[in-house]
Design an enzyme around this catalytic site. Sequence first.
Site, PDB file in Angstrom:
ATOM      1  N   ILE A   1      35.271  49.792  78.218  1.00  0.00           N
ATOM      2  CA  ILE A   1      34.370  48.970  77.413  1.00  0.00           C
ATOM      3  C   ILE A   1      34.610  49.319  75.951  1.00  0.00           C
ATOM      4  CG2 ILE A   1      31.951  48.568  76.839  1.00  0.00           C
ATOM      5  CD1 ILE A   1      31.334  48.958  79.808  1.00  0.00           C
TER       6      ILE A   1
ATOM      7  N   HIS B   1      39.262  37.954  83.290  1.00  0.00           N
ATOM      8  CA  HIS B   1      38.208  38.538  84.126  1.00  0.00           C
ATOM      9  C   HIS B   1      38.250  37.890  85.507  1.00  0.00           C
ATOM     10  CE1 HIS B   1      34.416  40.437  85.108  1.00  0.00           C
ATOM     11  NE2 HIS B   1      34.060  39.284  85.650  1.00  0.00           N
TER      12      HIS B   1
ATOM     13  N   THR C   1      33.848  39.177  72.820  1.00  0.00           N
ATOM     14  CA  THR C   1      32.785  39.423  71.843  1.00  0.00           C
ATOM     15  C   THR C   1      32.099  40.713  72.278  1.00  0.00           C
ATOM     16  OG1 THR C   1      31.317  38.044  73.154  1.00  0.00           O
ATOM     17  CG2 THR C   1      32.405  36.980  71.278  1.00  0.00           C
TER      18      THR C   1
HETATM   19  C1  GRF Z   1      42.797  41.819  87.355  1.00  0.00           C
HETATM   20  O1  GRF Z   1      42.129  41.267  88.448  1.00  0.00           O
HETATM   21  C2  GRF Z   1      42.029  41.556  86.088  1.00  0.00           C
HETATM   22  O2  GRF Z   1      41.399  40.322  86.069  1.00  0.00           O
HETATM   23  C3  GRF Z   1      41.009  42.661  86.132  1.00  0.00           C
HETATM   24  O3  GRF Z   1      41.695  43.781  86.640  1.00  0.00           O
HETATM   25  C4  GRF Z   1      42.791  43.339  87.429  1.00  0.00           C
HETATM   26  C5  GRF Z   1      44.018  43.939  86.820  1.00  0.00           C
HETATM   27  O4  GRF Z   1      45.164  43.704  87.571  1.00  0.00           O
HETATM   28  N1  GRF Z   1      40.366  42.836  84.853  1.00  0.00           N
HETATM   29  P1  GRF Z   1      46.597  43.963  86.945  1.00  0.00           P
HETATM   30  O5  GRF Z   1      46.564  45.370  86.310  1.00  0.00           O
HETATM   31  O6  GRF Z   1      46.870  42.907  85.918  1.00  0.00           O
HETATM   32  O7  GRF Z   1      47.532  43.919  88.093  1.00  0.00           O
END
Ligand code: GRF
Length: 211
Positions: free
Chosen positions: A88, A105, A137
């Site tokens: 974060i 996300h 944000t």
């Molecule tokens: C993905 O699902 C992303 O959306 C989330 O964490 C995962 C990361 O996967 N925040 P990678 O490291 O890109 O394989």
Amino acid sequence: MKSIVILISGRGSNMEALLGAHLRARIAAVISNNVDAKGLAIAAARGVTTEVVNHRHYDSRESFDQRLAQCIEGYRPDLVILAGFMRILTDGFVESFKNRLINIHPSLLPAFPGTNTHRRALQEGVKIHGCTVHFVTPALDSGPIIAQAAVPVFDDDSESTLAARVVQQEHRLLPEVVRWFLDDRLRVDGRRVALAGTYAPAAFLISPALQ
Ligand code: GRF
């Protein structure tokens, strides 16, 4: 040519999708907070500069973020991408990268911000799940939404089958959004992001598996 810095914490499959997408941009560096992030080796093998800013070496979020920001700014990026970056970030950090910091996300925001999104989607019994790319944000996972891709949730899904279906869409969606950014097609107006030019939303509405 515009330049991009990608932040990762782990596997790096979204980063890999970006590296393979032949973007008209320079991937200036891949930076991780985690020295063991598998994605670092993948980036290095492709000749991309990698750096580690280990959050464990800093005694506050502020000092870590300051060092991270300094490291990123050294590459003068036009765009910073959080691609599975699991820290974060402080408000100060986020403000200093306003409108040039995006995140992928694994849920259809505003549903399921935070972690364990696939588990929570299954627990809630939703029938449609997916992923979102948004500007970052200060409030977690709630910046202006740029694009989303949806997938069906099947009765026999487990967390891992659902995650696999979603991540496939992440790998399509993220490079596409980055192309729009690089082509200066995104306009942010409050919480809404408009896309200039032609948009084929059908490509992102539902997983090809359902069509
Ligand atoms: C993905 O699902 C992303 O959306 C989330 O964490 C995962 C990361 O996967 N925040 P990678 O490291 O890109 O394989």
